[in-house]
Write a protein that holds these residues in place. Structure first.
Motif, PDB file in Angstrom:
ATOM      1  N   VAL A  94       0.846  -1.192   0.000  1.00 51.01           N
ATOM      2  CA  VAL A  94       0.000   0.000   0.000  1.00 51.01           C
ATOM      3  C   VAL A  94       0.881   1.242   0.000  1.00 51.01           C
ATOM      4  O   VAL A  94       1.949   1.287   0.633  1.00 51.01           O
ATOM      5  CB  VAL A  94      -0.942   0.001   1.220  1.00 51.01           C
ATOM      6  N   SER A  95       0.434   2.245  -0.710  1.00 50.85           N
ATOM      7  CA  SER A  95       1.172   3.503  -0.798  1.00 50.85           C
ATOM      8  C   SER A  95       1.461   4.066   0.591  1.00 50.85           C
ATOM      9  O   SER A  95       0.582   4.085   1.452  1.00 50.85           O
ATOM     10  CB  SER A  95       0.352   4.515  -1.606  1.00 50.85           C
ATOM     11  N   PRO A  96       2.708   4.540   0.846  1.00 52.16           N
ATOM     12  CA  PRO A  96       3.017   5.155   2.143  1.00 52.16           C
ATOM     13  C   PRO A  96       2.074   6.302   2.486  1.00 52.16           C
ATOM     14  O   PRO A  96       1.759   6.526   3.659  1.00 52.16           O
ATOM     15  CB  PRO A  96       4.465   5.633   1.968  1.00 52.16           C
ATOM     16  N   ALA A  97       1.615   7.020   1.457  1.00 50.24           N
ATOM     17  CA  ALA A  97       0.687   8.127   1.708  1.00 50.24           C
ATOM     18  C   ALA A  97      -0.615   7.609   2.302  1.00 50.24           C
ATOM     19  O   ALA A  97      -1.197   8.225   3.205  1.00 50.24           O
ATOM     20  CB  ALA A  97       0.416   8.889   0.412  1.00 50.24           C
ATOM     21  N   LEU A  98      -1.087   6.443   1.830  1.00 50.17           N
ATOM     22  CA  LEU A  98      -2.326   5.876   2.363  1.00 50.17           C
ATOM     23  C   LEU A  98      -2.105   5.277   3.745  1.00 50.17           C
ATOM     24  O   LEU A  98      -3.019   5.274   4.578  1.00 50.17           O
ATOM     25  CB  LEU A  98      -2.869   4.810   1.409  1.00 50.17           C
ATOM     26  N   LEU A  99      -0.897   4.767   4.015  1.00 47.01           N
ATOM     27  CA  LEU A  99      -0.597   4.286   5.359  1.00 47.01           C
ATOM     28  C   LEU A  99      -0.672   5.414   6.374  1.00 47.01           C
ATOM     29  O   LEU A  99      -1.153   5.235   7.498  1.00 47.01           O
ATOM     30  CB  LEU A  99       0.791   3.631   5.396  1.00 47.01           C
ATOM     31  N   GLU A 100      -0.203   6.597   5.966  1.00 45.16           N
ATOM     32  CA  GLU A 100      -0.292   7.751   6.861  1.00 45.16           C
ATOM     33  C   GLU A 100      -1.748   8.172   7.063  1.00 45.16           C
ATOM     34  O   GLU A 100      -2.138   8.583   8.150  1.00 45.16           O
ATOM     35  CB  GLU A 100       0.534   8.909   6.294  1.00 45.16           C
ATOM     36  N   VAL A 101      -2.547   8.079   6.004  1.00 44.12           N
ATOM     37  CA  VAL A 101      -3.977   8.383   6.134  1.00 44.12           C
ATOM     38  C   VAL A 101      -4.617   7.437   7.144  1.00 44.12           C
ATOM     39  O   VAL A 101      -5.416   7.849   7.991  1.00 44.12           O
ATOM     40  CB  VAL A 101      -4.676   8.263   4.758  1.00 44.12           C
ATOM     41  N   TYR A 102      -4.238   6.156   7.065  1.00 47.38           N
ATOM     42  CA  TYR A 102      -4.777   5.172   8.009  1.00 47.38           C
ATOM     43  C   TYR A 102      -4.286   5.453   9.423  1.00 47.38           C
ATOM     44  O   TYR A 102      -5.056   5.330  10.395  1.00 47.38           O
ATOM     45  CB  TYR A 102      -4.358   3.770   7.572  1.00 47.38           C
ATOM     46  N   ALA A 103      -3.023   5.847   9.563  1.00 48.84           N
ATOM     47  CA  ALA A 103      -2.483   6.141  10.889  1.00 48.84           C
ATOM     48  C   ALA A 103      -3.210   7.306  11.548  1.00 48.84           C
ATOM     49  O   ALA A 103      -3.316   7.374  12.777  1.00 48.84           O
ATOM     50  CB  ALA A 103      -0.991   6.438  10.793  1.00 48.84           C
ATOM     51  N   GLU A 104      -3.732   8.217  10.738  1.00 49.80           N
ATOM     52  CA  GLU A 104      -4.471   9.368  11.263  1.00 49.80           C
ATOM     53  C   GLU A 104      -5.956   9.056  11.448  1.00 49.80           C
ATOM     54  O   GLU A 104      -6.755   9.969  11.669  1.00 49.80           O
ATOM     55  CB  GLU A 104      -4.317  10.560  10.309  1.00 49.80           C
ATOM     56  N   ASP A 105      -6.318   7.771  11.335  1.00 52.08           N
ATOM     57  CA  ASP A 105      -7.705   7.322  11.518  1.00 52.08           C
ATOM     58  C   ASP A 105      -8.671   7.938  10.516  1.00 52.08           C
ATOM     59  O   ASP A 105      -9.871   8.067  10.790  1.00 52.08           O
ATOM     60  CB  ASP A 105      -8.198   7.619  12.947  1.00 52.08           C
TER      61      ASP A 105
END
Length: 713
Positions: free
Chosen positions: A165-176
């Protein structure tokens, strides 16, 4: 002057022999959840006790310590240590790290136990993924990580799959801002750019369910269940360099093949190889295609051939199987329930006998030299080879006045639009290109003529099957046609061609050949064809010897091939084609046949799809269909979509709704039928032997299972 905050004092910690500890009855945990006691014990044996126990001294009646300590927080760890002691892996007096609380504290021991379980924060799945990845980066295999953490290796694979998964989307997930289910949906595709595009398209809308994300990411791929993929095989596709898209989090039914061009090339190459091998048998022509249109063999003579002879051993085996089959059926005919092993054995016998029936057919070399073969792929992805078809122009020609040559027989004239058959030509059927989305005016446009013709081709085929299964209706339809021709001398052609001229379908959708009606008609035709003699005199004698019920069934089958419920564009000038008046009569009589046979196109398997309807009509038509089949709310939800997305969503919404477009619906409702029946009854009464009604009732019962929660310590 501000008062200084009172400093707190943390409880002391020390090692206490295990045999001095007892489990507190105030421990709040009662239900088993998470890692089992056995798994926790194995973890302690591997890594030691990572977290100390919280204990309090047990006081006697005078308030003095007894030397024993109760464990209000850490009960599962205590049970795991207890298990290790029972297994002789831990000494009974082994020192256990403990945090000793104040036995005289005002804080209830129940509160301590509750806080210890509530205050802990579960590990975020993203942190779990990063930890798994760190362990594998340091040399541990996925299996070793799973074994070390006592989890299924599939869990490790799932979490590590998040690396795609794109790192950008991982950050989106980390921010709930994204759910775990949504994040997992993106793992079916490795293209980070495409992932981010899909997220940008769905993030601000309400249609961002995981299944929509998966569909958007795989819309240009081919499912592994597609018959092309089954025919070639995923292994062969991957060996040729094809890329698979997989979903480790959901049942992906084998995944998706990303390189469609490669798949089509492999299909063509495999068909070419098969066609070349078949051509070596000496056939005059071979026409191979992944999809053969329905009615392709109309006007072609089918060679009879003879099945390959069985050896003595094969005959003995077949007879033994038949005897065993009859014996088992007789033995369990009246039994309340058949044992599973007997049922399985009967299936094995049926498969073995079927193999004897499907043995190769032998043809005469002279017949092979003038006939051809149709290799194709069936709906399940298996190779289908139809051998022995003779074109009209290849029939042996007898000299004038001479008797017909052996093998030659009069056959139906091929339709003008029948496909031209070439020698050893391999063609791969292509799906009709979808029209480009364009700006549409408000309102519901009429359905295109070609689409109506395709839809009514489905209905015609279903009507043929329905009429063939209802000899009474078939006889009535035939008698109606003959009486009309003889007494009223009508020249207009209705829905029944009494001379049984098979009507070809000038426009047909790809799935017509694999429809339930097509398979039913073909199976019935093949069963009758196995018994009908080729010689004219023998045919007459065979028909004379038929029992009445068999004669009626055969009549119904033959009459059904004359059913014509096709829509055609009327020709107002009458030079060719059908007039508007004749078309109205044809469709009206088709409705009458449908009512008489109880035909329901939804019940015979027709479903609206992007290919056969939604991709061919305007957006207004799609919304109207969803409103009728799924309700106003569903229609409102898709109203803002693009045409392509709207068509796909409509297909999903109406897959089990039994909705039908106008050309497939039965004209008139129950009141109309009642009115027609009342009008008929007002006429002169019919003979009693012509009266009769058949009713069928269907019921279904449902059961609900309620699971009781399982209590655990």
């Amino acid at each position: 002057m501000a008062k200084a905050a009172q400093k707190i004092t943390l409880s002391s910690s020390r090692d206490i022999p295990f045999d001095k500890l007892v489990l507190s009855q105030s421990n709040v945990r009662r239900v088993q959840a998470g890692v089992s006691i056995e798994e926790l014990a194995a973890s302690i044996a591997r890594r030691g006790l990572i977290q100390s126990l919280h204990v309090r001294a047990i006081l006697d009646a005078d308030g003095a310590e007894t030397g024993k300590f109760e464990v209000p927080a850490g009960g599962r760890r205590y049970r795991a240590l207890e298990l290790l002691v029972k297994q002789k892996r831990l000494a009974k007096n082994a020192p256990v790290p403990c945090v000793v609380g104040d036995a005289t504290s005002e804080v209830l021991i129940d509160e301590v136990s509750l806080a210890e379980n509530i205050d802990r924060a579960p590990l975020h799945p993203l942190d779990q993924f990063r930890a798994f990845k760190a362990m594998t980066d340091k040399g541990m295999t996925e299996e070793a990580v799973a074994a070390a953490l006592f989890v299924d290796v599939h869990v490790v694979k799932q979490r590590l799959r998040l690396v795609s998964v794109s790192p950008a989307l991982l950050e989106v997930y980390a921010e709930d801002e994204m759910t775990l289910e949504q994040l997992m949906a993106f793992t079916v595709c490795d293209d980070h750019t495409r992932q981010e595009q899909v997220w940008d398209a769905v993030r601000s809308g309400y249609q961002n369910e995981p299944w929509r994300i998966r569909r958007a990411l795989t819309e240009t791929a081919v499912s592994a269940t597609d018959k092309r993929a089954v025919f070639v095989g995923v292994a062969a596709y991957e060996a040729a360099g094809g890329v698979m898209l997989r979903d480790l989090f959901e049942n992906d039914r084998g995944g998706w093949l990303q390189d469609v061009a490669l798949l089509d090339r492999l299909v063509a190459e495999k068909l070419r190889t098969i066609a070349d091998k078949i051509a070596e048998e000496g056939w005059k022509w071979v026409e191979a295609a992944i999809n053969l249109p329905y009615g392709l063999t109309n006007g072609l003579r089918k060679l009879a051939g003879t099945p390959a002879d069985l050896s003595e051993d094969e005959r003995a085996t077949r007879e033994a199987l038949r005897e065993e089959n009859d014996r088992l059926i007789d033995q369990y005919e009246h039994a309340d329930e058949m044992p599973d092993e007997v049922y399985d054995r009967l299936e094995e016998i049926e498969a073995a006998l079927g193999a004897f029936e499907g043995r190769p057919i032998r043809y005469e070399p002279t017949e092979i030299a003038r006939a051809g073969v149709f290799p194709s792929v069936d709906a399940n992805g298996a190779l289908k080879v139809d051998r022995g078809y003779v074109r009209h122009q290849d029939e042996p020609v007898a000299e004038e006045g001479a008797a017909p040559l052996p093998g030659a027989r009069e056959c139906a004239t091929a339709e003008p639009n029948a496909p031209t058959i070439q020698r050893a030509v391999i063609t791969i059927g292509e799906q009709a290109a979808q029209p480009k989305e364009e700006q549409e005016e408000d309102g519901v446009r009429p359905l295109p003529d070609r689409l109506i013709t395709e839809l009514t081709a489905h209905r015609t085929l279903a009507l043929r099957d329905a009429v063939a299964n209802n000899p009474r209706v078939a006889m009535t339809a035939l008698l109606h046609k003959l009486v009309s021709d003889l007494f009223e001398r009508r020249s207009t052609t209705g829905a029944l061609e009494a001379h049984i001229r098979q009507v070809a379908f000038p426009a047909q959708s790809e799935e017509l050949n694999d429809s339930l009606s097509a398979r039913s008609v073909a199976d019935r035709h093949e069963r009758w064809g196995d018994h009908i003699p080729a010689d004219d005199e023998a045919l007459w004698n065979w028909l004379m010897a038929l029992k009445d019920d068999s004669r009626m069934a055969l009549l119904a089958h033959c009459v059904s091939f004359g059913v014509n419920a096709l829509y055609e564009r009327p020709n107002p000038y009458g030079a060719s084609g059908v007039s508007d008046h004749a078309l109205k009569i044809r469709l009206s009589q088709a409705d009458r046949l449908a009512r008489a046979t109880g035909l329901d196109m939804a019940q015979v398997g027709w479903r609206p799809t992007v290919g056969n309807y939604f991709g061919r009509v305007t957006k207004a038509r799609i919304v109207e269909a969803v409103r009728e089949g799924a309700g106003e709310r569903a229609a409102e939800l898709i109203g803002h979509m693009k045409k392509s997305d709207m068509a796909k969503e409509a297909e999903r919404l109406l897959m089990d709704a039994h909705w039908l477009p106008e050309p497939l619906r039965l004209e008139g409702n129950g009141d109309d039928v009642s009115a027609e029946r009342a009008e008929d009854e007002s006429e002169e009464a019919l003979p009693a032997f012509l009266a009769g009604d058949d009713d069928e009732e269907h019921a279904a019962d449902g059961e609900e299972d309620h699971e009781q929660p399982m209590a655990a310590e």
